[in-house]
Design a protein around this motif. Sequence first.
Motif, PDB file in Angstrom:
ATOM      1  N   UNK A  36      81.498 -11.162  71.729  1.00 30.93           N
ATOM      2  CA  UNK A  36      80.979 -12.258  70.903  1.00 30.93           C
ATOM      3  C   UNK A  36      82.085 -13.115  70.304  1.00 30.93           C
ATOM      4  N   UNK A  37      81.872 -14.424  70.364  1.00 31.29           N
ATOM      5  CA  UNK A  37      82.770 -15.384  69.730  1.00 31.29           C
ATOM      6  C   UNK A  37      82.197 -15.817  68.391  1.00 31.29           C
ATOM      7  N   UNK A  38      82.934 -16.647  67.696  1.00 34.95           N
ATOM      8  CA  UNK A  38      82.494 -17.153  66.406  1.00 34.95           C
ATOM      9  C   UNK A  38      81.380 -18.186  66.630  1.00 34.95           C
ATOM     10  N   UNK A  39      80.218 -18.022  65.986  1.00 34.99           N
ATOM     11  CA  UNK A  39      79.103 -18.944  66.218  1.00 34.99           C
ATOM     12  C   UNK A  39      79.186 -20.259  65.427  1.00 34.99           C
ATOM     13  N   UNK A  40      80.069 -20.335  64.431  1.00 33.96           N
ATOM     14  CA  UNK A  40      80.091 -21.502  63.544  1.00 33.96           C
ATOM     15  C   UNK A  40      80.520 -22.781  64.270  1.00 33.96           C
ATOM     16  N   UNK A  41      81.622 -22.735  65.020  1.00 28.87           N
ATOM     17  CA  UNK A  41      82.132 -23.943  65.668  1.00 28.87           C
ATOM     18  C   UNK A  41      81.131 -24.543  66.649  1.00 28.87           C
ATOM     19  N   UNK A  42      80.506 -23.754  67.545  1.00 30.17           N
ATOM     20  CA  UNK A  42      79.518 -24.372  68.434  1.00 30.17           C
ATOM     21  C   UNK A  42      78.295 -24.920  67.700  1.00 30.17           C
ATOM     22  N   UNK A  43      77.892 -24.292  66.603  1.00 33.17           N
ATOM     23  CA  UNK A  43      76.765 -24.809  65.830  1.00 33.17           C
ATOM     24  C   UNK A  43      77.117 -26.164  65.218  1.00 33.17           C
ATOM     25  N   UNK A  44      78.295 -26.258  64.628  1.00 34.05           N
ATOM     26  CA  UNK A  44      78.728 -27.519  64.029  1.00 34.05           C
ATOM     27  C   UNK A  44      78.881 -28.591  65.115  1.00 34.05           C
ATOM     28  N   UNK A  71      75.342 -35.543  74.598  1.00 31.64           N
ATOM     29  CA  UNK A  71      74.153 -34.750  74.930  1.00 31.64           C
ATOM     30  C   UNK A  71      74.503 -33.337  75.414  1.00 31.64           C
ATOM     31  N   UNK A  72      75.516 -33.160  76.281  1.00 32.66           N
ATOM     32  CA  UNK A  72      75.855 -31.790  76.683  1.00 32.66           C
ATOM     33  C   UNK A  72      76.326 -30.933  75.519  1.00 32.66           C
ATOM     34  N   UNK A  73      76.932 -31.558  74.517  1.00 35.67           N
ATOM     35  CA  UNK A  73      77.382 -30.804  73.345  1.00 35.67           C
ATOM     36  C   UNK A  73      76.232 -30.180  72.579  1.00 35.67           C
ATOM     37  N   UNK A  74      75.091 -30.847  72.567  1.00 38.75           N
ATOM     38  CA  UNK A  74      73.910 -30.276  71.912  1.00 38.75           C
ATOM     39  C   UNK A  74      73.476 -29.029  72.662  1.00 38.75           C
ATOM     40  N   UNK A  75      73.343 -29.164  73.965  1.00 35.43           N
ATOM     41  CA  UNK A  75      72.843 -28.062  74.794  1.00 35.43           C
ATOM     42  C   UNK A  75      73.816 -26.886  74.793  1.00 35.43           C
ATOM     43  N   UNK A  76      75.064 -27.138  75.191  1.00 35.91           N
ATOM     44  CA  UNK A  76      76.027 -26.046  75.301  1.00 35.91           C
ATOM     45  C   UNK A  76      76.423 -25.493  73.938  1.00 35.91           C
ATOM     46  N   UNK A  77      76.477 -26.334  72.914  1.00 34.63           N
ATOM     47  CA  UNK A  77      76.773 -25.848  71.566  1.00 34.63           C
ATOM     48  C   UNK A  77      75.699 -24.904  71.060  1.00 34.63           C
ATOM     49  N   UNK A  78      74.440 -25.275  71.275  1.00 36.83           N
ATOM     50  CA  UNK A  78      73.343 -24.396  70.838  1.00 36.83           C
ATOM     51  C   UNK A  78      73.298 -23.103  71.641  1.00 36.83           C
ATOM     52  N   UNK A  79      73.533 -23.186  72.939  1.00 40.15           N
ATOM     53  CA  UNK A  79      73.553 -21.964  73.750  1.00 40.15           C
ATOM     54  C   UNK A  79      74.676 -21.052  73.303  1.00 40.15           C
ATOM     55  N   UNK A  80      75.880 -21.614  73.096  1.00 38.30           N
ATOM     56  CA  UNK A  80      77.009 -20.805  72.636  1.00 38.30           C
ATOM     57  C   UNK A  80      76.713 -20.192  71.276  1.00 38.30           C
ATOM     58  N   UNK A  81      76.097 -20.960  70.385  1.00 38.61           N
ATOM     59  CA  UNK A  81      75.731 -20.440  69.057  1.00 38.61           C
ATOM     60  C   UNK A  81      74.737 -19.291  69.180  1.00 38.61           C
ATOM     61  N   UNK A  82      73.664 -19.515  69.927  1.00 40.80           N
ATOM     62  CA  UNK A  82      72.619 -18.504  70.029  1.00 40.80           C
ATOM     63  C   UNK A  82      73.092 -17.227  70.718  1.00 40.80           C
ATOM     64  N   UNK A  83      73.930 -17.362  71.722  1.00 41.36           N
ATOM     65  CA  UNK A  83      74.404 -16.155  72.406  1.00 41.36           C
ATOM     66  C   UNK A  83      75.460 -15.413  71.594  1.00 41.36           C
TER      67      UNK A  83
END
Length: 85
Positions: A36-44, A71-83
């Motif tokens: 697991x990585x840090x979820x904060x940066x992808x969420x922001x 637009x890709x930042x929304x998708x990949x950021x949320x996926x990275x956050x959720x995972x």
Amino acid sequence: MFKKAIKHLGWIATLTSVSMYVAYIPQILNNLNNQKGNPIQPLVAAINCSLWVIYGLFKPHRDWPLVVANAPGIIFGLIAFLTAM
């Protein structure tokens, strides 16, 4: 000539921005493999990209490079956050 150069610069910046967010794929794969990585940066990043997409869509003259770049930042950021959770 200057206007054409700026338009090209916008699309080059769009491609580099998309590349930046696609780079979340290794983090997502690590998250899925229990590294697991840090979820904060992808969420922001996802929140930031959402704001830019909304801004680009609701300008009087839509700013498509801005929308496409973020637009890709929304998708990949949320996926990275959720995972990462």
